[in-house]
Design a protein around this motif. Structure first.
Motif, PDB file in Angstrom:
ATOM      1  N   ALA A 141       0.194  52.478  15.776  1.00 30.47           N
ATOM      2  CA  ALA A 141       0.314  51.150  15.174  1.00 30.47           C
ATOM      3  C   ALA A 141      -0.664  50.177  15.800  1.00 30.47           C
ATOM      4  O   ALA A 141      -1.233  49.311  15.112  1.00 30.47           O
ATOM      5  N   ALA A 142      -0.886  50.310  17.104  1.00 34.89           N
ATOM      6  CA  ALA A 142      -1.836  49.423  17.782  1.00 34.89           C
ATOM      7  C   ALA A 142      -3.261  49.670  17.293  1.00 34.89           C
ATOM      8  O   ALA A 142      -4.028  48.719  17.075  1.00 34.89           O
ATOM      9  N   SER A 173      -3.615  48.112  14.029  1.00 35.88           N
ATOM     10  CA  SER A 173      -3.688  46.658  14.188  1.00 35.88           C
ATOM     11  C   SER A 173      -5.085  46.227  14.617  1.00 35.88           C
ATOM     12  O   SER A 173      -5.613  45.204  14.160  1.00 35.88           O
ATOM     13  N   THR A 185      -7.288  46.180  11.739  1.00 37.36           N
ATOM     14  CA  THR A 185      -7.050  44.958  10.970  1.00 37.36           C
ATOM     15  C   THR A 185      -7.795  43.780  11.583  1.00 37.36           C
ATOM     16  O   THR A 185      -8.401  42.970  10.866  1.00 37.36           O
ATOM     17  N   PRO A 200      -0.300  46.259  22.417  1.00 32.82           N
ATOM     18  CA  PRO A 200       1.044  46.408  21.858  1.00 32.82           C
ATOM     19  C   PRO A 200       2.038  45.706  22.769  1.00 32.82           C
ATOM     20  O   PRO A 200       1.889  45.724  23.996  1.00 32.82           O
ATOM     21  N   MET A 252       3.795  44.451  13.970  1.00 33.75           N
ATOM     22  CA  MET A 252       2.610  45.246  13.636  1.00 33.75           C
ATOM     23  C   MET A 252       2.951  46.560  12.934  1.00 33.75           C
ATOM     24  O   MET A 252       2.061  47.272  12.474  1.00 33.75           O
ATOM     25  N   PHE A 293       2.810  43.261  18.298  1.00 35.42           N
ATOM     26  CA  PHE A 293       1.440  43.197  18.821  1.00 35.42           C
ATOM     27  C   PHE A 293       1.276  41.831  19.461  1.00 35.42           C
ATOM     28  O   PHE A 293       1.617  40.803  18.866  1.00 35.42           O
ATOM     29  N   PHE A 334      -3.730  37.499  11.594  1.00 34.63           N
ATOM     30  CA  PHE A 334      -3.296  38.897  11.702  1.00 34.63           C
ATOM     31  C   PHE A 334      -2.059  39.146  10.843  1.00 34.63           C
ATOM     32  O   PHE A 334      -1.981  40.129  10.102  1.00 34.63           O
ATOM     33  N   GLU A 335      -1.083  38.259  10.932  1.00 34.40           N
ATOM     34  CA  GLU A 335       0.151  38.396  10.160  1.00 34.40           C
ATOM     35  C   GLU A 335      -0.137  38.465   8.661  1.00 34.40           C
ATOM     36  O   GLU A 335       0.421  39.311   7.945  1.00 34.40           O
ATOM     37  N   ALA A 361      -1.811  41.887   7.972  1.00 29.04           N
ATOM     38  CA  ALA A 361      -1.009  43.089   8.249  1.00 29.04           C
ATOM     39  C   ALA A 361       0.247  43.166   7.398  1.00 29.04           C
ATOM     40  O   ALA A 361       0.648  44.259   6.962  1.00 29.04           O
ATOM     41  N   ALA A 373       3.380  43.120   8.136  1.00 26.24           N
ATOM     42  CA  ALA A 373       4.129  44.241   8.712  1.00 26.24           C
ATOM     43  C   ALA A 373       5.629  44.007   8.814  1.00 26.24           C
ATOM     44  O   ALA A 373       6.386  44.966   8.995  1.00 26.24           O
TER      45      ALA A 373
END
Length: 541
Positions: free
Chosen positions: A334-335, A338, A341, A458, A494, A504, A523-524, A527, A529
């Motif tokens: 996942a990291a 991210s 991204t 993370p 994330m 994250f 980022f949000e 992502a 997520a």
């Protein structure tokens, strides 16, 4: 151990409120508990879907006249009755504000009269049960303080009221903010019982702001206030799929908060979106003359939402702290996604390494033991608490061990009590070493040496099984360096591992909250997520 709820009882105010507003009860125990609990479970005639409703959207609907503060408050009270008291029984809320509906109705009247208190006008907010709210219990989760009702609001609570917030209630926490025993279980307190993780109920919600994390994740309130010394906002936010912001120490007042460490303690926002966290931070951030760490070099930003731009990551140089990785394959996957991204949003990423990584842990522990004793004794005396010292609390716990220590003891209490004053050389050396190793030679050395806008990693591993025998099982935490350095950090969802949320984290320089919020927002938005909790009884395969 599942303890009974602590209800406020049949006060004249509560009786008047029930008669006038059909709700607005507080949780607690003692006489009248059954009647108040039954009233709390009444459902209103209002049909309002508040699941995943953001504070920003609720604010806009109230401004448009399609929603009232009283309707919104009632909807949260009804959901608390369905989800927290019954249903999955999260045990995230330890006490409801008996004035919540009256306060909401008064704010509606103000709006009709053309007045607006501030950015939170009519928004219900949940407060961690180590923060003073006048007339409500402030217990740090301990039955030793179950009768402790401070007469005045904490500075930050006064700020919330001035911004127009409705104080909805108090949330459960890890007893004494996880600073009573080395074998403590996060989310458990003798006053509130064991809070559950709303994603998978047998998993831990992390702490110490466990109740706030579980409650906001489950849409039991619009936004919430947690507190952190080291990880107590970041960890529960990460494992409950939330945005959690630990601000620079001193940006938000600590007055009226049951303390652990004057060097590291801070309150901070916990929310389902970065926008909501930014709105709440704007209401909370202020200069408190009584706080020795308060900002003294000019005005603070009044509105942190101005930093929330989709292109905020473009041109940013970010350091990847791989020392915080390698503990769980799902987290690493996942990291990496991210980081892809971040690159797609225009950020430049470089791997970094801290020469002092985790070397601050030992001096930090010494610092906290000293400061806990000094700060707690001061709080207990000033607030008129039932027990005036740490020594008295230790004795009370021993006399009531069957109810307050059924799973773990009070080794940290006893270690702190055995130490001397803050003039001891051991304390002074530990304070200097902790801040230097995490700050000047740690996070700040990397930020400055690599010309970075932030360090990313993370947040931590997935939530673990709640275990009252062995205690907590933390893995892969990355938040400690910012906590000890006193600098800001923010975690954003994330991804997930078997239905368990992963976070994250972005970490930056002191008072860089606006820039961190901007990067977290970009980022949000890319992502997307976050997922609402499913209240699964156990982990899916």
């Amino acid at each position: 151990m599942k303890n009974s709820r602590w209800l406020m009882g049949a006060t004249l105010l509560g009786a008047a409120l029930v008669g006038a507003c059909d709700g607005g009860t507080a949780k607690g125990g003692g006489a009248g508990a059954a009647d108040v609990s039954r009233i709390a479970r009444r459902t209103s005639a209002i049909s309002l879907d508040i699941v995943e409703l953001s504070a920003a959207d609720a604010r806009d609907r109230m401004a448009e006249g399609t929603l009232t503060a009283r309707e919104l408050t009632q909807a949260y009270l009804d959901r608390i009755a369905r989800i927290d008291d019954a249903g999955p029984r999260l045990d995230a809320i330890v006490e409801l504000n008996p004035r919540a509906l009256l306060d909401a109705a008064a704010l509606d009247a103000e709006r009709r009269a053309g007045m607006r208190s501030g950015p939170l006008h009519g928004i219900p907010v949940l407060i961690k049960d180590n923060i003073d709210v006048a007339g409500m219990v402030n217990s740090a989760g301990s039955l030793a303080l179950a009768a402790h009702r401070p007469k005045e609001d904490a500075f930050l609570v006064a700020r919330l009221r001035a911004a127009g917030a409705v104080i909805l209630g108090k949330t459960n926490l890890s007893e004494w903010a996880n600073f009573r025993s080395t074998r403590a279980t996060s989310g458990w307190s003798s006053r509130g019982g064991q809070t559950k993780n709303p994603y998978v109920l047998d998993r831990n919600p992390c702490g110490s702001s466990s109740g706030t994390g579980a409650a906001i994740a489950a849409s039991l309130g619009a936004i919430g206030v947690g507190t952190e010394t080291d990880g107590s906002i970041l960890c529960p936010s990460s494992v409950n799929g939330l945005v959690g912001l630990k601000p620079t120490v001193g940006l938000i007042s600590r007055s009226g908060i049951i303390p652990i460490s004057i060097s590291q303690d801070t309150a901070g926002p916990m929310a389902r979106t970065v926008t909501d966290a930014a709105i709440l931070l704007g209401a909370l951030a202020a200069v408190d003359p009584a706080d020795p760490a308060a900002w003294k070099q000019g005005a603070l930003p009044r509105d942190y939402t101005i930093y929330l731009k989709p292109g905020a990551l473009r041109g940013k140089r970010l350091g990847v702290l791989r020392q915080a990785m390698g503990t769980h394959p799902d987290v690493d996957r996942a990291a990496e996604a991210s980081m892809a991204t971040l690159r797609a949003q225009g950020a430049e990423l470089v791997d970094v390494e801290m020469d002092t990584y985790n070397r601050w842990n030992e001096p930090e522990f010494t610092l906290m033991l000293y400061e806990f004793k000094d700060g707690l004794n001061m709080y207990l005396r000033r607030s008129g608490a039932p027990h005036a010292s740490l020594e008295a609390l230790i004795a009370w716990n021993k006399a009531h061990a069957d109810t307050v220590m059924p799973f773990f003891g009070q080794e940290l209490f006893e270690k702190a009590q055995a130490l001397g004053p803050l003039t001891d050389a051991a304390y002074l050396d530990a304070r200097e070493a902790a801040r230097r190793l995490a700050g000047k030679e740690g996070l700040l050395a990397v930020l400055d040496g690599e010309r970075l806008d932030a360090v990313v990693a993370p947040s931590m591993a997935p939530a673990w099984l709640t275990d009252h025998v062995l205690g907590d099982h933390f893995m892969g935490t990355s938040h400690g360096v910012a906590a000890v350095a006193g600098t800001p950090s923010i975690t954003v969802p994330m991804g997930e591992s078997h239905g368990l949320p992963l976070g994250f984290v972005f970490m930056g320089r002191a008072y860089a909250e606006g820039e961190l919020l901007g990067m977290a927002f970009a980022f949000e938005q890319a992502a997307r997520a976050r997922r609402a909790p499913a209240f699964a009884p156990t982990l899916r395969r």
